[in-house]
Design a protein around this motif. Structure first.
Motif, PDB file in Angstrom:
ATOM      1  N   VAL A  19      21.130  28.661 -21.109  1.00  0.00           N
ATOM      2  CA  VAL A  19      20.183  29.510 -20.399  1.00  0.00           C
ATOM      3  C   VAL A  19      19.327  28.685 -19.462  1.00  0.00           C
ATOM      4  CG1 VAL A  19      18.097  30.881 -20.632  1.00  0.00           C
ATOM      5  CG2 VAL A  19      20.005  31.260 -22.172  1.00  0.00           C
ATOM      6  N   PHE A  20      18.784  27.600 -20.007  1.00  0.00           N
ATOM      7  CA  PHE A  20      17.807  26.903 -19.198  1.00  0.00           C
ATOM      8  C   PHE A  20      18.378  25.786 -18.368  1.00  0.00           C
ATOM      9  CE2 PHE A  20      14.771  29.395 -21.234  1.00  0.00           C
ATOM     10  CZ  PHE A  20      13.688  29.365 -20.404  1.00  0.00           C
ATOM     11  N   THR A  21      19.596  25.370 -18.663  1.00  0.00           N
ATOM     12  CA  THR A  21      20.111  24.284 -17.856  1.00  0.00           C
ATOM     13  C   THR A  21      20.742  24.828 -16.599  1.00  0.00           C
ATOM     14  OG1 THR A  21      22.131  24.341 -19.093  1.00  0.00           O
ATOM     15  CG2 THR A  21      20.533  22.655 -19.696  1.00  0.00           C
ATOM     16  N   SER A  22      20.811  26.141 -16.518  1.00  0.00           N
ATOM     17  CA  SER A  22      21.467  26.630 -15.338  1.00  0.00           C
ATOM     18  C   SER A  22      20.618  27.665 -14.678  1.00  0.00           C
ATOM     19  CB  SER A  22      22.729  27.281 -15.750  1.00  0.00           C
ATOM     20  OG  SER A  22      22.494  27.983 -16.911  1.00  0.00           O
ATOM     21  N   PHE A  23      20.794  27.762 -13.437  1.00  0.00           N
ATOM     22  CA  PHE A  23      20.115  28.793 -12.680  1.00  0.00           C
ATOM     23  C   PHE A  23      21.111  29.598 -11.913  1.00  0.00           C
ATOM     24  CE2 PHE A  23      16.530  28.014 -14.285  1.00  0.00           C
ATOM     25  CZ  PHE A  23      15.389  28.007 -13.514  1.00  0.00           C
ATOM     26  N   ALA A 143      17.990  28.192  -7.720  1.00  0.00           N
ATOM     27  CA  ALA A 143      17.441  26.975  -7.118  1.00  0.00           C
ATOM     28  C   ALA A 143      17.410  25.852  -8.150  1.00  0.00           C
ATOM     29  CB  ALA A 143      16.039  27.241  -6.569  1.00  0.00           C
ATOM     30  N   HIS A 144      17.059  26.202  -9.378  1.00  0.00           N
ATOM     31  CA  HIS A 144      17.056  25.218 -10.461  1.00  0.00           C
ATOM     32  C   HIS A 144      18.485  24.700 -10.710  1.00  0.00           C
ATOM     33  CE1 HIS A 144      15.681  23.765 -14.546  1.00  0.00           C
ATOM     34  NE2 HIS A 144      16.988  23.864 -14.736  1.00  0.00           N
ATOM     35  N   GLU A 145      19.415  25.607 -10.821  1.00  0.00           N
ATOM     36  CA  GLU A 145      20.807  25.210 -11.096  1.00  0.00           C
ATOM     37  C   GLU A 145      21.418  24.420  -9.950  1.00  0.00           C
ATOM     38  OE1 GLU A 145      22.278  25.298 -13.909  1.00  0.00           O
ATOM     39  OE2 GLU A 145      20.508  26.262 -14.741  1.00  0.00           O
ATOM     40  N   LEU A 146      21.139  24.856  -8.743  1.00  0.00           N
ATOM     41  CA  LEU A 146      21.673  24.153  -7.566  1.00  0.00           C
ATOM     42  C   LEU A 146      21.200  22.702  -7.562  1.00  0.00           C
ATOM     43  CD1 LEU A 146      21.160  26.936  -4.866  1.00  0.00           C
ATOM     44  CD2 LEU A 146      23.359  25.986  -5.565  1.00  0.00           C
ATOM     45  N   THR A 147      19.946  22.506  -7.997  1.00  0.00           N
ATOM     46  CA  THR A 147      19.419  21.137  -8.043  1.00  0.00           C
ATOM     47  C   THR A 147      20.214  20.269  -9.006  1.00  0.00           C
ATOM     48  OG1 THR A 147      17.236  22.019  -7.562  1.00  0.00           O
ATOM     49  CG2 THR A 147      17.333  19.761  -8.354  1.00  0.00           C
ATOM     50  N   HIS A 148      20.598  20.839 -10.147  1.00  0.00           N
ATOM     51  CA  HIS A 148      21.408  20.067 -11.098  1.00  0.00           C
ATOM     52  C   HIS A 148      22.699  19.578 -10.417  1.00  0.00           C
ATOM     53  CE1 HIS A 148      18.972  20.493 -14.604  1.00  0.00           C
ATOM     54  NE2 HIS A 148      19.198  21.774 -14.826  1.00  0.00           N
ATOM     55  N   VAL A 149      23.261  20.422  -9.564  1.00  0.00           N
ATOM     56  CA  VAL A 149      24.503  20.034  -8.873  1.00  0.00           C
ATOM     57  C   VAL A 149      24.188  19.028  -7.765  1.00  0.00           C
ATOM     58  CG1 VAL A 149      26.501  20.840  -7.550  1.00  0.00           C
ATOM     59  CG2 VAL A 149      25.525  22.297  -9.345  1.00  0.00           C
ATOM     60  N   GLY A 204      21.310  19.472 -23.691  1.00  0.00           N
ATOM     61  CA  GLY A 204      20.484  19.789 -22.534  1.00  0.00           C
ATOM     62  C   GLY A 204      20.285  18.515 -21.729  1.00  0.00           C
ATOM     63  N   TYR A 205      19.820  18.662 -20.519  1.00  0.00           N
ATOM     64  CA  TYR A 205      19.500  17.479 -19.740  1.00  0.00           C
ATOM     65  C   TYR A 205      18.199  16.920 -20.268  1.00  0.00           C
ATOM     66  CZ  TYR A 205      23.067  19.233 -16.598  1.00  0.00           C
ATOM     67  OH  TYR A 205      24.234  19.673 -16.079  1.00  0.00           O
ATOM     68  N   SER A 206      17.864  15.731 -19.824  1.00  0.00           N
ATOM     69  CA  SER A 206      16.609  15.139 -20.272  1.00  0.00           C
ATOM     70  C   SER A 206      15.447  15.919 -19.651  1.00  0.00           C
ATOM     71  CB  SER A 206      16.539  13.685 -19.819  1.00  0.00           C
ATOM     72  OG  SER A 206      16.427  13.667 -18.410  1.00  0.00           O
ATOM     73  N   LEU A 209      15.089  15.329 -15.907  1.00  0.00           N
ATOM     74  CA  LEU A 209      16.024  16.024 -15.029  1.00  0.00           C
ATOM     75  C   LEU A 209      15.674  17.508 -14.942  1.00  0.00           C
ATOM     76  CD1 LEU A 209      19.513  14.403 -15.815  1.00  0.00           C
ATOM     77  CD2 LEU A 209      17.781  13.722 -14.166  1.00  0.00           C
ATOM     78  N   GLU A 210      15.275  18.098 -16.067  1.00  0.00           N
ATOM     79  CA  GLU A 210      14.887  19.513 -16.059  1.00  0.00           C
ATOM     80  C   GLU A 210      13.664  19.734 -15.164  1.00  0.00           C
ATOM     81  OE1 GLU A 210      16.473  22.071 -17.008  1.00  0.00           O
ATOM     82  OE2 GLU A 210      18.044  20.949 -18.018  1.00  0.00           O
ATOM     83  N   ARG A 211      12.729  18.819 -15.285  1.00  0.00           N
ATOM     84  CA  ARG A 211      11.511  18.898 -14.484  1.00  0.00           C
ATOM     85  C   ARG A 211      11.836  18.768 -12.998  1.00  0.00           C
ATOM     86  NH1 ARG A 211       5.717  17.122 -15.041  1.00  0.00           N
ATOM     87  NH2 ARG A 211       5.360  16.182 -13.014  1.00  0.00           N
TER      88      ARG A 211
END
Ligand SMILES: [Zn+2]
Length: 458
Positions: A19-23, A143-149, A204-206, A209-211
């Motif tokens: 849920v939270f690692t992806s947007f 926007a959150h998920e795109l940042t992870h990529v 989850g990411y650290s 990274l989530e921040r």
């Protein structure tokens, strides 16, 4: 520590991390003006692919294929176009990333979730799309998920945790979990096809990274004219718990909701007050609901099938409040019928962590039918059942009295009467349903129920 956690907690933690690692991106039907951008800095990428990264990439590509092959990807042209529009509006125009092809898709899964694969595939579940209020909240998730990529978080996470991952028996842990329906399918597929990606989502990411994904997400939202405080609002929505699922306890690696709200507010500062006309438009609820209504109805069926009746009642009521037509009334009736002897809301006590743990243990051991039988043996269960079947009956009737009545409400009444042992009433409703729905796909099934009832009435 992960290895000491009971299996169910592992799976629960895993769902939650997703849920939270992806947007996820959503797109509205209305046309947006081009985002106002400050001069963007030239995009330079320092990331160099190594062998272990390519292995993760291959798993991500395989996952895309499997989701599609197993029918989990929602085939809905307008919804997919909407997701693409919102997603693309957030990506800096001059950004080119090696081995990333952006794809925005909805997954048929009633559990609110979103995740990004490192190859650029962004998935949002129908459950999440149903839960949120407007396009801006979708943009926040995306926007959150795109940042992870964009910041290559999956690869970096895999590089630094790989040794730990290799010693873990993820297959055994997740395989012991007995999933039901589509909810289980997503997890099962990720585990089988992409164990490294799966483990990343378990942990989850650290926090850092989530921040980073949260803060960078805020900047992307503002640039694309989405009101940034919707990032906070959507986090609050995701924090709601209708089903008493024991997930938060094990969500150790991520910033807590309070912490996130605090650093997001600080980061936003005075920018929170600058709300443009386009930002106002983008958080209109009606426009969003209009686009997403067919998906919400589809998700209600998935929700009921997955035994998430409390969520179903909540979402169906929202639909009826938005637009009270025959079909939405039918879905609210179906949700109340599914609720049966269960209480409409969980009590404070049932929402404590220890109660949730007990409930999770019971869920594994008991079928929905057994749960209903046990509840019906109690006074509270009997009272709930009576209240909910009356409510369902009244709503089916309202659906049939509305403009363009949906014949499927006759089928719902038939099933309700059958359960109440009102056999002749059930026969009459099934017959009306079959008469009015010559092309329904479940005709054969209903005909069999009808024949069996008639046999008993002889
Ligand atoms: Zn994240």
């Amino acid at each position: 520590m992960f290895p000491r956690k009971p299996i169910n907690s592992i799976v629960a933690a895993l769902c939650f991390c997703l849920v939270f690692t992806s947007f996820s991106p959503f797109a509205l039907a209305q046309k947006k003006t081009a985002p106002v951008e400050a001069t963007p800095p030239p995009v330079r990428e320092a990331f160099k692919f190594g062998e272990v990264d390519l292995e993760v990439l291959e798993q991500a590509d395989l996952l895309d294929v499997r989701f599609e092959r197993d029918g989990l990807v929602l085939a809905d042209g307008p919804v997919n176009a909407f997701l693409r529009r919102v997603g693309q509006s957030l990506i800096p125009r001059d950004l080119e990333l090696e081995r990333v092809t952006w794809k925005f898709r909805a997954l048929r899964d009633p559990q609110p979730n979103a995740f990004a694969l490192p190859n650029g595939s962004i998935y949002v579940t129908t459950g999440l799309l149903t839960l949120i209020d407007n396009e801006s909240q979708l943009a926040a998730i995306m926007a959150h998920e795109l940042t992870h990529v964009m910041r290559r978080h999956t690869y970096m996470h895999n590089r630094s945790n790989r040794k730990k991952f290799l010693t873990m028996n993820v297959m055994a842990a997740v395989g012991a979990y007995a999933p039901g329906g589509v909810v289980g399918a997503v997890i099962t597929i990720v585990t089988t096809v992409a164990p490294f990606i799966m483990i990343a989502t378990i942990y989850g990411y650290s926090r850092d990274l989530e921040r980073e994904a949260d803060l960078k997400g805020i900047d992307m939202m503002i640039t694309a004219e989405y009101a940034p405080e919707e990032m906070v609002n959507v986090m609050k929505l995701l924090d709601r718990d209708f089903e008493g699922e024991n997930v938060r306890l094990f969500y150790n690696d991520h910033p807590s909701l309070d912490e996130r709200i605090k650093y997001l507010s600080n980061y936003l500062g005075a920018r929170a007050d600058k709300v443009t006309h386009q930002m106002e438009l983008n958080r209109e609820r009606a426009a969003y609901f209009k686009t997403i209504q067919p998906l919400m109805r589809h998700n209600l069926q998935l929700t009921i099938n997955a035994g998430r009746a409390r969520s179903a009642v909540f979402h169906a009521q929202r639909l009826v409040d938005f637009h009270e037509d025959s079909e939405n009334l039918f879905w609210l009736a179906e949700s109340y019928r599914a609720l049966g002897p269960r209480s409409p809301q969980l009590t404070e006590k049932e929402l404590t962590n220890s109660a949730k743990k007990d409930a999770a243990k019971k869920r594994v051991k008991r079928t929905a039918e057994e749960e209903e039988r046990d509840l019906l043996a109690t006074d509270a269960g009997k009272e709930n059942w009576q209240k909910h079947q009356q409510k369902a009956e009244e709503l089916y009737r309202r659906a049939l009295n509305a403009e363009n009545p949906t014949p499927v409400a006759h089928r719902g009444l038939g099933m309700l009467y059958e359960k109440l042992d009102r056999k002749s009433d059930a026969v009459a409703e099934y017959e009306k349903y079959l008469e009015l729905s010559p092309t329904a796909t479940d005709r054969e099934r209903i005909q069999r129920r009808l024949d069996a009832l008639k046999e008993k009435l002889k």
